[in-house]
Write an enzyme that holds these catalytic residues in place. Structure first.
Site, PDB file in Angstrom:
ATOM      1  N   GLY A  11      -0.404   3.503  16.854  1.00 20.03           N
ATOM      2  CA  GLY A  11      -1.337   4.597  17.134  1.00 20.03           C
ATOM      3  C   GLY A  11      -0.755   5.739  17.936  1.00 20.03           C
ATOM      4  O   GLY A  11      -1.498   6.478  18.600  1.00 20.03           O
ATOM      5  N   ARG A  62     -10.778  -4.359  -2.665  1.00 25.60           N
ATOM      6  CA  ARG A  62     -10.462  -3.168  -1.881  1.00 25.60           C
ATOM      7  C   ARG A  62     -11.545  -2.115  -2.016  1.00 25.60           C
ATOM      8  O   ARG A  62     -11.891  -1.425  -1.044  1.00 25.60           O
ATOM      9  CB  ARG A  62      -9.127  -2.591  -2.340  1.00 25.60           C
ATOM     10  CG  ARG A  62      -8.636  -1.417  -1.486  1.00 25.60           C
ATOM     11  CD  ARG A  62      -7.315  -0.894  -1.996  1.00 25.60           C
ATOM     12  NE  ARG A  62      -7.485  -0.183  -3.247  1.00 25.60           N
ATOM     13  CZ  ARG A  62      -6.489   0.193  -4.038  1.00 25.60           C
ATOM     14  NH1 ARG A  62      -5.248  -0.116  -3.735  1.00 25.60           N
ATOM     15  NH2 ARG A  62      -6.726   0.873  -5.162  1.00 25.60           N
ATOM     16  N   ILE A  89      -3.537   1.466   0.887  1.00 24.19           N
ATOM     17  CA  ILE A  89      -3.850   2.506  -0.095  1.00 24.19           C
ATOM     18  C   ILE A  89      -5.360   2.573  -0.280  1.00 24.19           C
ATOM     19  O   ILE A  89      -6.027   1.550  -0.460  1.00 24.19           O
ATOM     20  CB  ILE A  89      -3.153   2.209  -1.432  1.00 24.19           C
ATOM     21  CG1 ILE A  89      -1.634   2.294  -1.252  1.00 24.19           C
ATOM     22  CG2 ILE A  89      -3.609   3.197  -2.512  1.00 24.19           C
ATOM     23  CD1 ILE A  89      -0.855   1.911  -2.488  1.00 24.19           C
ATOM     24  N   LEU A  90      -5.900   3.759  -0.228  1.00 26.40           N
ATOM     25  CA  LEU A  90      -7.343   3.948  -0.347  1.00 26.40           C
ATOM     26  C   LEU A  90      -7.761   4.037  -1.812  1.00 26.40           C
ATOM     27  O   LEU A  90      -7.089   4.680  -2.627  1.00 26.40           O
ATOM     28  CB  LEU A  90      -7.772   5.208   0.386  1.00 26.40           C
ATOM     29  CG  LEU A  90      -7.662   5.136   1.913  1.00 26.40           C
ATOM     30  CD1 LEU A  90      -7.747   6.523   2.523  1.00 26.40           C
ATOM     31  CD2 LEU A  90      -8.752   4.234   2.490  1.00 26.40           C
ATOM     32  N   HIS A 106       3.460  11.691   6.691  1.00 25.16           N
ATOM     33  CA  HIS A 106       4.420  10.838   5.975  1.00 25.16           C
ATOM     34  C   HIS A 106       5.830  11.141   6.476  1.00 25.16           C
ATOM     35  O   HIS A 106       6.196  12.318   6.624  1.00 25.16           O
ATOM     36  CB  HIS A 106       4.322  11.113   4.467  1.00 25.16           C
ATOM     37  CG  HIS A 106       5.242  10.256   3.659  1.00 25.16           C
ATOM     38  ND1 HIS A 106       4.990   8.924   3.417  1.00 25.16           N
ATOM     39  CD2 HIS A 106       6.420  10.535   3.041  1.00 25.16           C
ATOM     40  CE1 HIS A 106       5.964   8.426   2.676  1.00 25.16           C
ATOM     41  NE2 HIS A 106       6.854   9.382   2.444  1.00 25.16           N
ATOM     42  N   VAL A 142       0.942   8.199  -5.224  1.00 28.98           N
ATOM     43  CA  VAL A 142       0.927   8.122  -3.770  1.00 28.98           C
ATOM     44  C   VAL A 142       1.735   9.271  -3.166  1.00 28.98           C
ATOM     45  O   VAL A 142       2.780   9.669  -3.686  1.00 28.98           O
ATOM     46  CB  VAL A 142       1.472   6.751  -3.303  1.00 28.98           C
ATOM     47  CG1 VAL A 142       2.944   6.586  -3.639  1.00 28.98           C
ATOM     48  CG2 VAL A 142       1.239   6.549  -1.821  1.00 28.98           C
ATOM     49  N   ASP A 143       1.207   9.835  -2.075  1.00 32.96           N
ATOM     50  CA  ASP A 143       1.870  10.908  -1.326  1.00 32.96           C
ATOM     51  C   ASP A 143       2.173  12.128  -2.187  1.00 32.96           C
ATOM     52  O   ASP A 143       3.187  12.807  -1.999  1.00 32.96           O
ATOM     53  CB  ASP A 143       3.168  10.397  -0.677  1.00 32.96           C
ATOM     54  CG  ASP A 143       2.924   9.298   0.339  1.00 32.96           C
ATOM     55  OD1 ASP A 143       1.917   9.378   1.060  1.00 32.96           O
ATOM     56  OD2 ASP A 143       3.727   8.352   0.408  1.00 32.96           O
ATOM     57  N   GLU A 172       6.383  14.330  14.143  1.00 34.88           N
ATOM     58  CA  GLU A 172       5.053  13.872  13.739  1.00 34.88           C
ATOM     59  C   GLU A 172       4.013  14.275  14.775  1.00 34.88           C
ATOM     60  O   GLU A 172       2.929  14.760  14.432  1.00 34.88           O
ATOM     61  CB  GLU A 172       5.042  12.354  13.587  1.00 34.88           C
ATOM     62  CG  GLU A 172       5.836  11.814  12.432  1.00 34.88           C
ATOM     63  CD  GLU A 172       5.759  10.303  12.352  1.00 34.88           C
ATOM     64  OE1 GLU A 172       6.178   9.754  11.318  1.00 34.88           O
ATOM     65  OE2 GLU A 172       5.313   9.660  13.316  1.00 34.88           O
TER      66      GLU A 172
END
Length: 218
Positions: A11, A62, A89-90, A106, A142-143, A172
């Site tokens: 976090g 999921r 992954i959503l 990312h 993805v991404d 970041e």
């Protein structure tokens, strides 16, 4: 803007958001995780932010888990979802419910090295420059969503993923709060002539309350 954050681990990116934009550019009102032991949850609670855990094993699929997360966020009137080290992954149903309102950080200069173990991919390729991308999350590969901000660092002799990740972390921690502040200020929009290009007006970030940080914007 009311922001919800999804995180799976330590976090530190959540902490950067709490330190630099929470209560100024945005209000972080919800933090959810798929890992009950995630340190991100402790950081959120210490800041007085409501938390919840959605473990994959508690749901048959999921899709059901992601629908429950979406419900929880919508009940808290979240306008922007930030993936800050969220390792699951959503489902597309989640992405559609928050269409145009999800961003991710990312550890590569996308479109290079998407997906898991991005730094390891870059090292295996022999990369000399490493970077960070904050991008929108959309259905598809993805991404692959449109890019908001990028930053980079030259590490021509790097061989250790941990060394690279340590060098990327300050970038970041700069880019993600700055991107969230820009979005909250209405300073990010699609180029009508190029649907993948996001136009960014840097001036409103300071007005929105984002504190300056390190990092090298690309």
């Amino acid at each position: 803007m009311r922001v919800g954050v999804l995180a799976s681990g330590e976090g530190t990116n959540l902490q950067a958001l709490l330190d630099r934009v929470h209560g100024r550019a945005v209000d972080i009102v919800a933090v959810a995780s798929d890992q009950p032991s995630a340190r991100a949850l402790e950081r959120a609670r210490a800041a007085g932010v409501e938390t919840a855990v959605f473990e994959g094993g508690e749901f048959p699929r999921r899709r059901q888990r992601d629908a429950a997360i979406a419900d929880w966020l919508e009940q808290r009137d979240v306008g922007l979802v930030v993936l800050a080290g969220y390792m699951a992954i959503l489902d597309d149903v989640f992405l559609e419910r928050f269409a145009g309102r999800i961003v991710n950080v990312h550890p590569s200069l996308l479109p290079a090295f998407p997906g898991l173990r991005a730094v390891e991919q870059a090292l295996a390729y022999g990369a000399k420059v490493f970077g960070v991308t904050v991008h929108y999350v959309e259905p598809g590969e993805v991404d692959s969503g449109p890019i908001v901000l990028q930053g980079s660092v030259e590490l021509p002799d790097a061989t250790d993923p941990a060394e690279v990740l340590a060098a990327l972390r300050p970038i970041e921690h700069d880019l993600l709060p700055r991107a969230v502040a820009l979005i909250a200020a209405g300073a990010v929009r699609r180029d009508s002539e190029h649907p993948r290009r996001m136009l960014v007006d840097a001036a409103p970030a300071a007005a929105a309350g984002a504190r300056p940080g390190g990092g090298a914007p690309a």
